[in-house]
Motif scaffolding. Structure first.
Motif, PDB file in Angstrom:
ATOM      1  N   GLY A 175       0.817  -1.208   0.000  1.00 31.27           N
ATOM      2  CA  GLY A 175       0.000   0.000   0.000  1.00 31.27           C
ATOM      3  C   GLY A 175       0.848   1.255   0.000  1.00 31.27           C
ATOM      4  N   ILE A 176       0.472   2.217  -0.831  1.00 31.42           N
ATOM      5  CA  ILE A 176       1.202   3.477  -0.960  1.00 31.42           C
ATOM      6  C   ILE A 176       0.460   4.549  -0.172  1.00 31.42           C
ATOM      7  CG2 ILE A 176       2.156   5.144  -2.591  1.00 31.42           C
ATOM      8  CD1 ILE A 176       1.797   2.950  -4.753  1.00 31.42           C
ATOM      9  N   ALA A 177       1.171   5.258   0.659  1.00 30.21           N
ATOM     10  CA  ALA A 177       0.550   6.330   1.446  1.00 30.21           C
ATOM     11  C   ALA A 177       0.084   7.445   0.519  1.00 30.21           C
ATOM     12  CB  ALA A 177       1.543   6.869   2.472  1.00 30.21           C
ATOM     13  N   ASN A 183      -0.823  15.724   0.287  1.00 31.70           N
ATOM     14  CA  ASN A 183      -2.244  15.804   0.635  1.00 31.70           C
ATOM     15  C   ASN A 183      -2.423  15.299   2.066  1.00 31.70           C
ATOM     16  OD1 ASN A 183      -3.557  16.417  -2.186  1.00 31.70           O
ATOM     17  ND2 ASN A 183      -2.057  14.784  -2.522  1.00 31.70           N
ATOM     18  N   LYS A 184      -2.423  16.225   3.012  1.00 31.99           N
ATOM     19  CA  LYS A 184      -2.440  15.846   4.424  1.00 31.99           C
ATOM     20  C   LYS A 184      -3.781  15.252   4.848  1.00 31.99           C
ATOM     21  CE  LYS A 184       1.000  19.318   5.696  1.00 31.99           C
ATOM     22  NZ  LYS A 184       1.313  20.487   6.553  1.00 31.99           N
ATOM     23  N   ASP A 185      -4.862  15.613   4.151  1.00 34.40           N
ATOM     24  CA  ASP A 185      -6.169  15.073   4.520  1.00 34.40           C
ATOM     25  C   ASP A 185      -6.304  13.603   4.139  1.00 34.40           C
ATOM     26  OD1 ASP A 185      -6.903  17.518   5.520  1.00 34.40           O
ATOM     27  OD2 ASP A 185      -7.816  18.197   3.639  1.00 34.40           O
ATOM     28  N   ALA A 186      -5.518  13.153   3.161  1.00 40.60           N
ATOM     29  CA  ALA A 186      -5.571  11.754   2.732  1.00 40.60           C
ATOM     30  C   ALA A 186      -4.654  10.931   3.632  1.00 40.60           C
ATOM     31  CB  ALA A 186      -5.150  11.638   1.268  1.00 40.60           C
ATOM     32  N   LYS A 187      -5.243  10.218   4.579  1.00 43.48           N
ATOM     33  CA  LYS A 187      -4.472   9.444   5.547  1.00 43.48           C
ATOM     34  C   LYS A 187      -4.471   7.951   5.240  1.00 43.48           C
ATOM     35  CE  LYS A 187      -5.645  12.807   9.129  1.00 43.48           C
ATOM     36  NZ  LYS A 187      -6.303  13.039  10.441  1.00 43.48           N
TER      37      LYS A 187
END
Length: 569
Positions: A175-177, A183-187
């Motif tokens: 899995g890729i962060a 994009n800080k909202d995409a956790k």
């Protein structure tokens, strides 16, 4: 059996003589001999009263502090629950589900979601995103061309390339962060289909179709991860119906929706209560200013209604007791005070705009915005026949040819046909756009006939002059341009996506005024709804800005036939 005598003092022992003998002919049944029978009740009589006397005394000492602590604990719990509910209202529905269960969801994206919103990869907060291999194949098929879909497909490909550019195959499987690109909202994490997913679907479904392959992936992921919610996200209604028919969870992509209900859209107008001046008239300040040769009255008021007002919002009060009506516009809001300005009455013939006067309250509000040089961005919504295009053209001609505020009028619109496309059109850019500008030609004819004193020759000369100052431009060639001192009219703006609206509005240079016209009930662009339209987007984002305004026109003025058709059809 007769009862023994009462003891003379507490905890006194009773002797066997104190028990009366039974009468003759009646036997007293006892399980134990008489001496033991007397000894057994003596111990409870000696211990139970002592315990009953001592227990209340001992229990009273800790009871008081425990009752005092109980209200404090109960008072803290509602506060914590309220704070938690307030946080849950801010988050999306998927976030609330994750908070309750503690398990994040896995969203499988259909290709149309990525082509509709290229940034949709980063819109799922703490949840994970899964891309089937067939989705990448379809992106590759749609990347060629100059259409908006092709641009979005290329942008998604660039984002994916930036995510996987410097990692190996093992990291891709883990899995890729999604926060890797800032994009800080995409956790969450991004997962690709790295192996063949097999699952059973009904035999009648063609296995080679892309939609069915995505459904197969969703079914296989549910089997591989039984404790985790796997949800298909698609803009295709039939795809979602097919998924639900197969027992697979499916959702629409809602992140691009500005509002869930179009009735909640900002109208730009608020009706004041009848007791408005009673509650807000204390300490009111009044003064007059002379602007453009007209005297304008200002009111500085305070009261409970002020926090709900926005700058450039129109307010009106029409009392039923025969008193004079009040029509104003909010000019400033400073804390608990607001400044209201009286409006210019464009319903009077002496204030007509290029021979046009307002026929209702909303049209008067719209003309006040259109003729205001300090208002750079105006949006007008309304059903067919409310006068949106006519008012915008009249205001543009008056400020281009009479007051010389702007150099020329530029008109553009989205070329989305209502029915089947008639194919390519010959000629230059303006000649190609002329069939789409029939509404402007009709309104120009009305405006040209409004001058009854000019005669046929005068009207013909005026029409030539008007044509020379109006430029019709295609939306496809707007990127990279800058309009200086222009009066830009964007018609049928409800068919624009938020990205297209941003492209147009950012073309404005110094001294340019932009007017967006549209009816969100008549959207012809696929995958656009009332909540995700670009017109809805700019109305919601620009409200409250000191140099923008919005009015929703409610009453049709085209004809009684058109008004009746709008109501019953």
């Amino acid at each position: 059996m007769p009862l023994p005598k009462m003891p003379t003092k507490p905890a006194a022992l009773l002797s066997p003589k104190d028990y009366p003998k039974a009468e003759k002919g009646k036997s007293v049944k006892t399980d134990k001999p008489e001496p033991k029978l007397v000894a057994v009740p003596q111990q409870p009589l000696a211990t139970k009263p002592a315990a009953k006397i001592a227990s209340p005394v001992v229990a009273k000492l800790p009871a008081a502090p425990s009752r005092a602590k109980t209200p404090a604990v109960k008072a803290e719990k509602p506060v914590a629950s309220k704070a938690k509910s307030a946080e849950s209202r801010v988050k999306s529905g998927t976030s609330r589900a994750a908070d309750k269960s503690g398990v994040t969801k896995l969203f499988v994206l259909d290709t149309n979601v990525l082509m509709h919103d290229p940034s949709s990869l980063f819109r799922f907060e703490e949840h994970d995103v899964y891309l089937p291999m067939i989705t990448l194949e379809e992106l590759d098929d749609h990347k060629k061309g100059m259409s908006e879909v092709a641009r979005n497909a290329r942008q998604v490909s660039r984002s994916l390339d930036a995510l996987v550019g410097d990692i190996d195959h093992h990291e891709i499987e883990q899995g890729i962060a999604l926060s890797k690109l800032g994009n800080k909202d995409a956790k969450g994490h991004l997962y690709f289909q790295t192996k063949l997913q097999t699952a059973s679907l009904p035999a009648g479904l063609p296995q080679g179709k892309a939609d069915n392959q995505i459904l197969t992936v969703v079914r296989a992921l549910e089997a591989d991860q039984p404790g985790r919610p796997v949800v298909l996200v698609s803009k295709d209604i039939n795809m979602r119906i097919k998924a639900r028919a197969l027992g697979l969870p499916a959702e629409d992509y809602f992140n691009d929706h500005v509002l869930e209900d179009s009735d909640l859209l900002y109208s730009g107008i608020v009706q004041l209560p009848e007791d408005f001046w009673n509650k807000h008239g204390k300490g009111v300040e009044t003064w007059q200013e002379n602007k453009n040769g007209l005297s304008t009255t200002f009111y500085r008021i305070t009261g409970p209604l002020i926090p709900s007002l926005l700058v450039n919002q129109f307010v009106y009060l029409e009392p039923n007791n025969g008193e004079a009506s009040f029509y104003g516009q909010v000019r400033q809001i400073n804390g608990k005070t607001a400044v209201l300005q009286t409006l210019r009455d464009y319903g009077h013939a002496k204030h007509s705009v290029w021979g046009i006067t307002s026929r209702n309250r909303e049209q008067n509000f719209a003309l006040n915005l259109l003729m205001d040089p300090e208002c750079d961005f105006v949006t007008l919504l309304g059903q067919a026949g409310t006068g949106k295009t006519l008012l915008a053209l009249a205001a543009g001609l008056a400020q281009v040819l009479e007051t010389k505020t702007y150099n020329e009028i530029i008109v553009t619109r989205v070329t989305v046909p209502v029915g089947e496309d008639i194919g390519f059109l010959p000629g230059t850019e303006e000649e190609k756009m002329s069939p789409w500008m029939g509404a402007f030609d009709d309104n120009l004819e009305v405006l040209n006939k409004s001058d009854n004193d000019a005669g046929d020759w005068g009207r013909a000369a005026t029409q030539d002059l008007i044509r020379s100052r109006i430029k019709i431009k295609s939306l496809n060639f707007m990127r990279g341009r800058t309009f200086v001192n222009k009066f830009l009219i964007i018609d049928e703006a409800q068919n624009l996506t938020p990205k297209q609206v941003k492209t147009l509005v950012t073309r404005a240079g110094p001294g340019t005024k932009i007017i967006c016209l549209g009816n969100i009930a008549q959207i012809d662009t696929p995958y656009l709804t009332e909540g995700s339209s670009g017109l809805t987007y700019v109305v919601d984002r620009f409200k409250g800005w000191a140099h923008s305004g919005h009015v929703t026109l409610a009453r049709g003025e085209r004809s009684r036939l058109a008004d009746h058709a709008s109501e019953i059809l």
